[in-house]
Design a protein around this motif. Structure first.
Motif, PDB file in Angstrom:
ATOM      1  N   LEU A 174      39.297  37.711  53.259  1.00  0.00           N
ATOM      2  CA  LEU A 174      38.962  36.709  52.269  1.00  0.00           C
ATOM      3  C   LEU A 174      39.157  37.300  50.857  1.00  0.00           C
ATOM      4  CD1 LEU A 174      36.156  35.142  54.195  1.00  0.00           C
ATOM      5  CD2 LEU A 174      38.426  34.013  53.910  1.00  0.00           C
ATOM      6  N   ARG A 175      38.816  38.302  50.609  1.00  0.00           N
ATOM      7  CA  ARG A 175      38.676  38.898  49.212  1.00  0.00           C
ATOM      8  C   ARG A 175      40.435  38.954  48.854  1.00  0.00           C
ATOM      9  NH1 ARG A 175      33.852  41.773  50.659  1.00  0.00           N
ATOM     10  NH2 ARG A 175      32.242  41.791  49.032  1.00  0.00           N
ATOM     11  N   ARG A 176      41.060  39.540  49.913  1.00  0.00           N
ATOM     12  CA  ARG A 176      42.500  39.675  49.514  1.00  0.00           C
ATOM     13  C   ARG A 176      43.243  38.237  49.220  1.00  0.00           C
ATOM     14  NH1 ARG A 176      43.357  42.328  54.708  1.00  0.00           N
ATOM     15  NH2 ARG A 176      42.350  44.188  54.754  1.00  0.00           N
ATOM     16  N   ASP A 177      42.721  37.348  50.078  1.00  0.00           N
ATOM     17  CA  ASP A 177      43.294  35.987  49.736  1.00  0.00           C
ATOM     18  C   ASP A 177      42.886  35.432  48.229  1.00  0.00           C
ATOM     19  OD1 ASP A 177      44.465  36.124  52.316  1.00  0.00           O
ATOM     20  OD2 ASP A 177      42.756  34.635  53.144  1.00  0.00           O
ATOM     21  N   ILE A 178      41.807  35.668  47.880  1.00  0.00           N
ATOM     22  CA  ILE A 178      41.344  35.374  46.526  1.00  0.00           C
ATOM     23  C   ILE A 178      42.081  35.938  45.625  1.00  0.00           C
ATOM     24  CG2 ILE A 178      39.353  35.571  44.893  1.00  0.00           C
ATOM     25  CD1 ILE A 178      37.467  34.896  47.135  1.00  0.00           C
ATOM     26  N   CYS A 179      42.440  37.332  45.734  1.00  0.00           N
ATOM     27  CA  CYS A 179      43.148  38.002  44.828  1.00  0.00           C
ATOM     28  C   CYS A 179      44.618  37.415  44.765  1.00  0.00           C
ATOM     29  CB  CYS A 179      43.139  39.517  45.031  1.00  0.00           C
ATOM     30  SG  CYS A 179      41.818  40.266  44.645  1.00  0.00           S
ATOM     31  N   THR A 219      47.027  37.019  38.506  1.00  0.00           N
ATOM     32  CA  THR A 219      48.158  37.011  38.022  1.00  0.00           C
ATOM     33  C   THR A 219      48.794  38.215  37.293  1.00  0.00           C
ATOM     34  OG1 THR A 219      47.491  35.526  36.171  1.00  0.00           O
ATOM     35  CG2 THR A 219      48.074  34.425  38.131  1.00  0.00           C
ATOM     36  N   ASN A 220      47.750  38.991  36.906  1.00  0.00           N
ATOM     37  CA  ASN A 220      47.964  40.222  35.909  1.00  0.00           C
ATOM     38  C   ASN A 220      48.602  41.189  36.706  1.00  0.00           C
ATOM     39  OD1 ASN A 220      47.990  42.479  34.455  1.00  0.00           O
ATOM     40  ND2 ASN A 220      45.753  42.336  33.811  1.00  0.00           N
ATOM     41  N   ALA A 229      34.955  33.559  36.369  1.00  0.00           N
ATOM     42  CA  ALA A 229      35.499  34.556  37.571  1.00  0.00           C
ATOM     43  C   ALA A 229      36.798  34.842  37.382  1.00  0.00           C
ATOM     44  CB  ALA A 229      34.799  33.851  38.777  1.00  0.00           C
ATOM     45  N   VAL A 230      37.695  33.756  37.222  1.00  0.00           N
ATOM     46  CA  VAL A 230      39.193  33.905  37.452  1.00  0.00           C
ATOM     47  C   VAL A 230      39.639  34.678  36.168  1.00  0.00           C
ATOM     48  CG1 VAL A 230      41.297  32.570  37.259  1.00  0.00           C
ATOM     49  CG2 VAL A 230      39.597  31.916  38.803  1.00  0.00           C
ATOM     50  N   ARG A 231      38.997  34.451  35.194  1.00  0.00           N
ATOM     51  CA  ARG A 231      39.488  35.380  33.812  1.00  0.00           C
ATOM     52  C   ARG A 231      39.212  36.844  34.131  1.00  0.00           C
ATOM     53  NH1 ARG A 231      37.882  30.730  31.023  1.00  0.00           N
ATOM     54  NH2 ARG A 231      35.806  31.520  30.474  1.00  0.00           N
ATOM     55  N   ALA A 232      37.783  37.015  34.738  1.00  0.00           N
ATOM     56  CA  ALA A 232      37.183  38.328  34.742  1.00  0.00           C
ATOM     57  C   ALA A 232      38.225  39.219  35.852  1.00  0.00           C
ATOM     58  CB  ALA A 232      35.737  38.269  35.440  1.00  0.00           C
ATOM     59  N   ILE A 233      38.755  38.388  36.960  1.00  0.00           N
ATOM     60  CA  ILE A 233      39.575  39.238  37.873  1.00  0.00           C
ATOM     61  C   ILE A 233      40.786  39.708  37.209  1.00  0.00           C
ATOM     62  CG2 ILE A 233      40.975  38.597  39.721  1.00  0.00           C
ATOM     63  CD1 ILE A 233      38.436  36.805  40.968  1.00  0.00           C
ATOM     64  N   ILE A 292      40.460  46.413  41.004  1.00  0.00           N
ATOM     65  CA  ILE A 292      39.563  45.735  41.690  1.00  0.00           C
ATOM     66  C   ILE A 292      39.530  46.674  43.098  1.00  0.00           C
ATOM     67  CG2 ILE A 292      39.023  43.618  43.224  1.00  0.00           C
ATOM     68  CD1 ILE A 292      40.854  42.115  40.896  1.00  0.00           C
ATOM     69  N   LEU A 293      38.162  46.733  43.413  1.00  0.00           N
ATOM     70  CA  LEU A 293      37.897  47.112  44.737  1.00  0.00           C
ATOM     71  C   LEU A 293      37.559  46.373  45.994  1.00  0.00           C
ATOM     72  CD1 LEU A 293      35.458  50.297  43.496  1.00  0.00           C
ATOM     73  CD2 LEU A 293      38.074  50.464  43.850  1.00  0.00           C
ATOM     74  N   ILE A 294      38.090  46.762  46.955  1.00  0.00           N
ATOM     75  CA  ILE A 294      37.872  45.622  48.111  1.00  0.00           C
ATOM     76  C   ILE A 294      37.172  46.504  49.100  1.00  0.00           C
ATOM     77  CG2 ILE A 294      38.815  44.169  49.864  1.00  0.00           C
ATOM     78  CD1 ILE A 294      40.637  43.139  47.818  1.00  0.00           C
ATOM     79  N   PRO A 295      36.069  46.308  49.609  1.00  0.00           N
ATOM     80  CA  PRO A 295      35.675  47.218  50.757  1.00  0.00           C
ATOM     81  C   PRO A 295      36.092  46.697  52.054  1.00  0.00           C
ATOM     82  CG  PRO A 295      33.915  45.574  49.830  1.00  0.00           C
ATOM     83  CD  PRO A 295      35.108  45.413  49.071  1.00  0.00           C
ATOM     84  N   ARG A 296      35.909  47.537  52.804  1.00  0.00           N
ATOM     85  CA  ARG A 296      36.307  46.997  54.388  1.00  0.00           C
ATOM     86  C   ARG A 296      35.185  47.616  55.330  1.00  0.00           C
ATOM     87  NH1 ARG A 296      41.759  49.824  53.271  1.00  0.00           N
ATOM     88  NH2 ARG A 296      40.745  51.594  54.029  1.00  0.00           N
ATOM     89  N   LYS A 297      34.679  46.655  55.851  1.00  0.00           N
ATOM     90  CA  LYS A 297      33.541  46.662  56.843  1.00  0.00           C
ATOM     91  C   LYS A 297      33.656  47.058  58.397  1.00  0.00           C
ATOM     92  CE  LYS A 297      30.601  44.233  53.551  1.00  0.00           C
ATOM     93  NZ  LYS A 297      29.434  42.982  53.077  1.00  0.00           N
ATOM     94  N   GLY A 298      34.841  47.272  58.410  1.00  0.00           N
ATOM     95  CA  GLY A 298      35.013  47.514  60.005  1.00  0.00           C
ATOM     96  C   GLY A 298      35.591  46.619  60.674  1.00  0.00           C
TER      97      GLY A 298
END
Length: 244
Positions: free
Chosen positions: A45-50, A55-56, A20-24, A30-36
């Protein structure tokens, strides 16, 4: 275009596999949805993971607002289909004509009670789809309680709260794992002889769990769930039921 669906586990960055890290880091976007506002933590949480693993410097991170499902349509299946059509349209708009490799970070695993693969099938022209598996909430729940999902040689069923409420205990199952349950559907079953292992935010710092005979812990679970949802604005919970 190559669309990569990357399973990210249950919100704990340590659930990410090396794949997963290599794929990111292989994505152009990378698309990050906002759900309100009520579910803003999910985008955070998705932002924190990124922030932790991306590192790219050439990877663009794009956020977009998810459409709200129309609950007025009486046919549940049609509601979901219409909603998926709308989500696919928002993906296209967020991509803004981009090509190359585009990634979506998917809670748990894209194959287990997640519709990302079905939504991806709506895109035209059809992209090449790659899937990176992730740790599921079911795995995180069994780990949190230190239990196996099945008895020796015995079957189990993974279902939803809606199915449990509408159809009762699945035929032929010794154990039942229940996901997507917004109303504690186990309350609709006869509690005699039923044991439950419940958890919310499993695998995350906010994890809470409870286990015991259904007759004894139902009120406790309902209270814990309500308090956690009020505190966080959202909740992801799951449970396993077994007959004894």
């Amino acid at each position: 275009m190559i669309l990569t669906l990357i399973g990210i586990g249950t919100g704990n960055p340590e659930h990410l596999t090396l794949q997963a890290v290599r794929a990111i880091n292989a994505q152009d976007m990378i698309l990050i949805p906002r759900k309100g506002e009520g579910k803003a933590d999910l985008a955070v949480l998705r932002r924190d993971i990124c922030a932790q693993v991306l590192t790219n410097p050439d990877t663009q991170v794009v956020e977009f607002d998810l459409p709200v499902r129309d609950e007025a349509t009486p046919d549940y299946q049609q509601r979901v289909r219409d909603w998926h059509d709308a989500i696919a349209a928002t993906w296209v708009a967020a991509m803004d004509g981009a090509q190359g490799r585009i990634g979506l970070l998917v809670w748990g695993d894209p194959s287990l009670y997640d519709s990302t693969l079905r939504i991806a099938e709506r895109l035209e022209p059809a992209p090449v789809i790659e899937v990176v598996p992730g740790i599921t909430s079911l795995q995180a729940l069994t780990a949190a309680h230190g239990i196996p999902i099945n008895d020796i040689g015995a079957p189990f069923v993974v279902t939803t709260g809606r199915q449990l409420r509408d159809h009762g205990w699945p035929a032929g199952a010794d154990r039942v794992a229940v996901m997507l349950d917004g109303a504690c559907a186990f309350q609709t079953l006869d509690p005699a002889g039923l044991h439950i292992w419940w958890g919310a935010y499993v695998g995350m710092a906010e994890q809470i769990i409870c286990a015991g005979p259904v007759a004894d812990v139902t009120d406790q679970i309902i209270t814990m769930r309500a308090e956690a949802r009020a505190a966080h604005g959202w909740i992801m919970d799951i449970y396993i039921l077994a007959r004894h």
